[in-house]
Motif scaffolding. Structure first.
Motif, PDB file in Angstrom:
ATOM      1  N   HIS A   1      72.888  39.710 -45.784  1.00 55.43           N
ATOM      2  CA  HIS A   1      72.337  39.690 -46.891  1.00 55.43           C
ATOM      3  C   HIS A   1      72.365  38.246 -47.489  1.00 55.43           C
ATOM      4  CE1 HIS A   1      72.479  43.947 -47.498  1.00 55.43           C
ATOM      5  NE2 HIS A   1      73.833  43.874 -47.105  1.00 55.43           N
ATOM      6  N   TYR A   2      72.438  37.314 -46.413  1.00 56.85           N
ATOM      7  CA  TYR A   2      72.466  35.707 -46.632  1.00 56.85           C
ATOM      8  C   TYR A   2      70.900  35.311 -47.092  1.00 56.85           C
ATOM      9  CZ  TYR A   2      73.125  30.930 -46.597  1.00 56.85           C
ATOM     10  OH  TYR A   2      73.063  29.388 -47.063  1.00 56.85           O
ATOM     11  N   LYS A   3      70.740  34.805 -47.898  1.00 56.82           N
ATOM     12  CA  LYS A   3      69.225  34.155 -48.283  1.00 56.82           C
ATOM     13  C   LYS A   3      69.250  32.890 -48.780  1.00 56.82           C
ATOM     14  CE  LYS A   3      65.597  35.631 -51.362  1.00 56.82           C
ATOM     15  NZ  LYS A   3      65.132  34.664 -51.759  1.00 56.82           N
ATOM     16  N   ARG A   4      68.824  32.128 -48.037  1.00 55.11           N
ATOM     17  CA  ARG A   4      68.400  30.714 -48.628  1.00 55.11           C
ATOM     18  C   ARG A   4      67.376  30.485 -49.487  1.00 55.11           C
ATOM     19  NH1 ARG A   4      67.718  30.057 -42.823  1.00 55.11           N
ATOM     20  NH2 ARG A   4      69.800  29.811 -41.717  1.00 55.11           N
ATOM     21  N   PRO A   5      67.298  29.580 -50.499  1.00 50.56           N
ATOM     22  CA  PRO A   5      66.272  29.551 -51.357  1.00 50.56           C
ATOM     23  C   PRO A   5      65.010  29.402 -50.732  1.00 50.56           C
ATOM     24  CG  PRO A   5      68.046  27.937 -51.684  1.00 50.56           C
ATOM     25  CD  PRO A   5      68.261  28.574 -50.551  1.00 50.56           C
TER      26      PRO A   5
ATOM     27  N   CYS B   1      67.006  39.693 -45.051  1.00 47.01           N
ATOM     28  CA  CYS B   1      67.028  40.448 -43.581  1.00 47.01           C
ATOM     29  C   CYS B   1      66.410  39.323 -42.540  1.00 47.01           C
ATOM     30  CB  CYS B   1      66.479  41.767 -43.831  1.00 47.01           C
ATOM     31  SG  CYS B   1      67.045  42.601 -44.931  1.00 47.01           S
ATOM     32  N   GLY B   2      67.140  39.072 -41.586  1.00 47.85           N
ATOM     33  CA  GLY B   2      66.563  38.178 -40.459  1.00 47.85           C
ATOM     34  C   GLY B   2      65.704  39.229 -39.268  1.00 47.85           C
TER      35      GLY B   2
ATOM     36  N   SER C   1      66.600  42.972 -38.234  1.00 41.00           N
ATOM     37  CA  SER C   1      66.449  44.414 -38.987  1.00 41.00           C
ATOM     38  C   SER C   1      65.168  45.010 -38.588  1.00 41.00           C
ATOM     39  CB  SER C   1      66.467  44.041 -40.474  1.00 41.00           C
ATOM     40  OG  SER C   1      67.602  43.537 -40.814  1.00 41.00           O
ATOM     41  N   GLN C   2      65.264  46.384 -38.513  1.00 45.10           N
ATOM     42  CA  GLN C   2      64.207  47.064 -38.371  1.00 45.10           C
ATOM     43  C   GLN C   2      63.312  47.370 -39.520  1.00 45.10           C
ATOM     44  OE1 GLN C   2      65.479  51.105 -37.111  1.00 45.10           O
ATOM     45  NE2 GLN C   2      65.974  50.189 -35.129  1.00 45.10           N
ATOM     46  N   PRO C   3      62.142  47.316 -39.392  1.00 44.28           N
ATOM     47  CA  PRO C   3      60.973  47.171 -40.848  1.00 44.28           C
ATOM     48  C   PRO C   3      61.612  48.510 -41.540  1.00 44.28           C
ATOM     49  CG  PRO C   3      59.827  46.864 -38.839  1.00 44.28           C
ATOM     50  CD  PRO C   3      61.350  47.297 -38.312  1.00 44.28           C
ATOM     51  N   GLY C   4      61.617  48.257 -42.965  1.00 45.09           N
ATOM     52  CA  GLY C   4      61.968  49.371 -43.872  1.00 45.09           C
ATOM     53  C   GLY C   4      63.474  49.863 -43.836  1.00 45.09           C
ATOM     54  N   SER C   5      64.422  49.149 -43.226  1.00 45.46           N
ATOM     55  CA  SER C   5      65.732  49.398 -43.445  1.00 45.46           C
ATOM     56  C   SER C   5      66.470  48.164 -43.515  1.00 45.46           C
ATOM     57  CB  SER C   5      66.157  50.029 -42.005  1.00 45.46           C
ATOM     58  OG  SER C   5      67.547  50.066 -41.791  1.00 45.46           O
ATOM     59  N   LEU C   6      67.538  48.383 -44.545  1.00 43.94           N
ATOM     60  CA  LEU C   6      68.286  47.423 -44.845  1.00 43.94           C
ATOM     61  C   LEU C   6      69.512  47.273 -43.990  1.00 43.94           C
ATOM     62  CD1 LEU C   6      68.705  47.700 -48.827  1.00 43.94           C
ATOM     63  CD2 LEU C   6      67.476  45.918 -47.413  1.00 43.94           C
ATOM     64  N   ASP C   7      69.686  48.358 -43.167  1.00 45.66           N
ATOM     65  CA  ASP C   7      70.998  48.415 -42.467  1.00 45.66           C
ATOM     66  C   ASP C   7      70.548  48.004 -40.952  1.00 45.66           C
ATOM     67  OD1 ASP C   7      72.658  49.232 -44.317  1.00 45.66           O
ATOM     68  OD2 ASP C   7      72.234  51.380 -44.081  1.00 45.66           O
TER      69      ASP C   7
END
Length: 848
Positions: free
Chosen positions: A412-416, A422-423, A426-432
């Motif tokens: 869940h790390y997000k730079r400005p 997501c990097g 991750s699979q498309p459409g999935s947060l996990d």
């Protein structure tokens, strides 16, 4: 090597230093144990020896009888006087009695050792004047000069040297007194030793010199003494140990700035690598030493900054593996040649290293400094196919190590500037996303690192004549196998031998390396006609580990009895039993006793002459003290295992071997496996928890029956020593009764009437009755069943129905132990059927 992901934080040399520290810590605890008086358990004369106030008491009590008294811990009156700090007149009074001045206590200390440890120069002077052996070794192979060096007693060290102490004698890890003085930082002792000609460059077990120890302890005065040396010798500031560490490596790992400057000023090479590819800067970063890193780069340049070790790690990776010093990571990132996303040969970045070791603050710091979480490392497939490569992100490394907080941070790390948290993992459409865990091999590497030290030590201590190359060996047919690998018949320099070849992967398996090192160390010390003769071992390459012994052509006792089913006469059986007893007596009475722990019929080999030797010392070990509480749980074969071992005890003695031996003798006489109707674990449980023992047969010589009952007693203290049973076996072997039993040509009329006969066929096809093998249980079973059948047909009386014949299973074991008593009561015996000296038909289960 990227397959191991990240370098372990401890090396073989670190393990050795730890081992040395622990060894001397144990040494100190054992001495302190000796120093602790136990007046409540002491006799009057022992208390008098410890009395330093009234010296007349000892004079009044001492006589030719009590002067030899020893405490439960093996202390003589002289030991006690030294411990108590008695004046020299008291010591001289004891010495006039002619008592051996060099007696060792149970903890392996002589009076001289104790006086030296206490720092009593006057006592030491008296002892050496009266003939104390200044080079006598005790606990951990330590002599009096080692103790003086450890404690910093310069005056005593001088007395010992003047009395003939060997200045370069090594202890159990080949450390000289100079090594020890450097390790414990005693400058005056170091100066004394060097001035008396101690070898400044003497090598320890893994090639470590005194300067290596001094550099790790940061004692500048000792460093100067070593480097300045004498006109004949000086310490080399770039000398390497067996792992390639220079003094600068040790200095940087320990973080000693003064020593660092001294070494660099004396031309120490700053970019040398050890066998892991580590430069001194690597080790400084692996241990979080910021100031060392700054000074190294300032004085030696930045060449080391981009160098990778065999784990594909630069100093930046190393600092992130340590992960607790963010100032160090920040300093490295400020260097012009450093790229935060640099990928080592296997592709892993500093972020991978921080994730793998679980340093969340370091991970956060790297992310804030634009570390790319989507870069992948290529890790070899764990199935063994090195061509299969799996790409793994830093997140996967954190995931497989169980660092959930780091996984959450990365997901869940997000730079400005990022559009998504997501990097690419991750699979498309999935947060996990979907992650595959890969078993971590780091534990295996750590095991290798710890075990390698034992192999290095073994190479250093094994006598030269026992070192073999694999090219010296010619492998022929396989004659055995086990979890370790295979045993071959073969040739070694023209001699027929047996070769125990370890599996190629054994170096990564702790138990295999333990077994190999221990077995070689033990075999090299054995020289007896009753134990297997050691030829040598291949130690150079872990993939080619092998132990070579004499080839014993007769095979194992197990094979002879249970596979070939050979008939053996009673004389031959007693010869085997006697040879094994002599072999075990030899092992148990060596200066450092050896407990076999796996004595069974597989490990008794028979020569063509009919004599036997004890073999297979893979589970054996040296027994340094009867009070040891670190014995391995359940080593050896369960079927022959002593109850105290099976019940998970970790403190047992050589008496466990006596229990196994007793089962072996029963097996030899009976021709059957002990508890053949049970699986090995069930057999061990039966002996341990139900106190069951195999039944005695009527053909067992009476002395052997008594011997077995004592030998497999449930209380180890009640079992005899092997030295006690050898005369019994020899006398039994010479007895007339045994001679009669071994003569197969005797007419049946001369045999005891109670001896069951077995019908056999001659070459002409006619049957005749012959005596069975001594104690052959299946023959006894046939006899009991025949008697039971006869009893049933003739119509037994009520009394006989009340005492039926014992019920035996297919292996001839009695299901109801009490029935063996009833049968002896219910069977009418003629006066000639049993002589007064004959053993009973069957002995009930149990110890007696």
């Amino acid at each position: 090597m990227g397959n191991y992901k990240s370098r372990p934080t401890i090396s073989c040399t670190d393990e050795l230093k730890k081992k040395i520290s622990e060894s001397y810590a144990l040494f100190r605890s054992k001495v302190i144990e000796e120093l602790r008086p136990r007046e409540a358990d002491w006799t009057e004369v022992q208390l008098a020896a410890a009395n330093t106030q009234d010296l007349t008491v000892l004079s009044q009590l001492l006589n030719d009888t009590n002067c030899n008294e020893r405490t439960d811990t093996g202390l003589t009156l002289l030991h006690i006087a030294c411990l108590a700090g008695a004046p020299t007149s008291q010591l001289e009074r004891l010495l006039k009695k002619g008592k051996n001045i060099n007696v060792l206590s149970k903890n392996l200390f002589s009076p001289l050792h104790l006086a030296t440890y206490r720092g009593d120069a006057e006592q030491v002077e008296v002892l050496v004047t009266h003939g104390a052996d200044v080079n006598q070794t005790g606990h951990s192979g330590v002599a009096a000069l080692h103790i003086a060096a450890m404690c910093g007693h310069r005056e005593i060290a001088k007395i010992l040297l003047e009395s003939g102490a060997k200045i370069d004698m090594g202890d159990v890890v080949k450390f000289s007194s100079l090594h020890i003085a450097c390790h414990f930082g005693h400058e005056k002792v170091v100066e004394l030793l060097i001035s008396n000609g101690s070898d400044i460059n003497i090598s320890g077990s893994v090639g470590d010199r005194p300067i290596h120890l001094a550099s790790s302890k940061s004692n500048l005065k000792i460093m100067q003494l070593l480097v300045d040396g004498t006109s004949q010798q000086k310490a080399d500031v770039n000398v390497k140990d067996d792992e390639g560490h220079t003094p600068l490596h040790f200095c940087c790992k320990s973080g000693h700035l003064v020593t660092l400057h001294y070494l660099l000023d004396h031309h120490a090479s700053p970019h040398e690598v050890n066998i892991y590819g580590d430069t001194p800067l690597h080790l400084a970063c692996y241990n979080g030493k910021l100031e060392i890193a700054k000074q190294l780069i300032a004085q030696a340049g930045s060449d080391s900054l981009t160098m990778e070790n065999v784990f594909s790690e630069t100093p930046l990776h190393s600092a992130c593996s340590y992960g607790k010093n963010l100032e160090l990571v920040k300093f490295l990132l400020e260097q012009p040649s450093i790229d935060i996303n640099y990928q080592g040969k296997d592709g892993h970045t500093a972020l991978h290293s921080a994730c793998y070791h679980g340093h969340i603050r370091c991970v956060q710091f790297l992310l804030e400094n634009r570390a790319d979480m989507n870069l992948v490392a290529a890790v070899s497939d764990q199935s063994g196919d090195s061509e299969k490569r799996e790409e793994q992100t830093a997140l996967m490394w954190a995931y497989e190590r169980g660092f959930d907080s780091i996984v959450t941070l990365l997901k869940h790390y997000k730079r400005p500037s990022d559009e998504s948290a997501c990097g690419d993992y991750s699979q498309p459409g999935s947060l996990d996303g979907s992650y595959v865990t890969v078993p971590s091999p780091l534990g295996k590497l750590r095991s290798m690192t710890k075990e390698k030290i034992d192999v290095l030590q073994l190479r250093a201590t094994l006598p030269h004549q026992f070192h073999l190359q694999i090219t010296d060996l010619e492998f022929q047919e396989t004659i055995g196998s086990g979890s370790f690998g295979k045993v071959y018949k073969g040739k070694c320099k023209g001699k027929t031998v047996a070769i125990k070849r370890y599996r190629a992967s054994s170096f990564g398996a702790k138990s295999d390396v333990d077994m190999f090192c221990r077995e070689v160390a033990i075999l090299a010390k054995l020289k007896s006609p009753y134990v297997i003769n050691f030829v040598g071992a291949c130690l150079d390459d872990p993939s080619q580990f092998a132990i070579v012994t004499d080839y014993v052509s007769g095979g194992s006792m197990f094979s002879l009895l249970h596979e070939q089913k050979r008939l053996i006469d009673i004389q031959s059986k007693l010869t085997i039993a006697l040879d094994v007893a002599k072999g075990m007596e030899y092992l148990h009475n060596m200066p450092l006793p050896i407990i076999h722990r796996d004595l069974n019929s597989h490990n008794i080999l028979l020569e063509e002459t009919g004599h036997a030797v004890v073999a297979d010392f893979g589970e054996s070990r040296f027994l340094r003290s009867n009070d040891e509480d670190n014995m391995t749980k359940q080593p050896g074969n369960l079927r022959w295992m002593a109850p105290e071992i099976f019940t998970q005890c970790t403190r047992y003695s050589v008496k466990a071997d006596m229990f196994s031996y007793s089962l072996v003798v029963w097996e030899l006489l009976a021709g059957e496996l002990p508890f053949a109707h049970l699986k090995p674990a069930a057999a061990a449980a039966e002996t341990a928890y139900h106190n069951t023992r195999p039944p005695m047969a009527i053909t067992f010589p009476k002395p052997i029956v008594a011997l077995l009952q004592k030998g497999w007693h449930s209380n180890p203290d009640e079992r005899p020593e092997f030295r006690d049973i050898i005369p019994i076996l020899e006398e039994c072997k010479q007895s007339q009764a045994v001679a009669m039993l071994s003569n197969s040509e005797l007419p049946s009329a001369t045999l005891p009437l109670s001896l069951p006969m077995v019908t056999t066929q001659d070459s002409d096809g006619e049957g005749r009755d012959t005596p069975p093998l001594a104690g052959h249980v299946s023959a006894l079973r046939n006899h009991w069943e025949m008697e039971a059948s006869r009893n049933s047909v003739s119509g037994a009386s009520d009394d006989k129905r009340k005492y039926p014949f014992p019920q035996l299973d297919k292996n001839g074991y009695v299901s109801d132990p009490l029935s063996t008593l009833r049968i002896s009561l219910s069977m009418p015996l003629s006066s000639s059927s049993m002589s007064p000296s004959s053993p009973s038909l069957l002995v009930p289960h149990g110890d007696s």
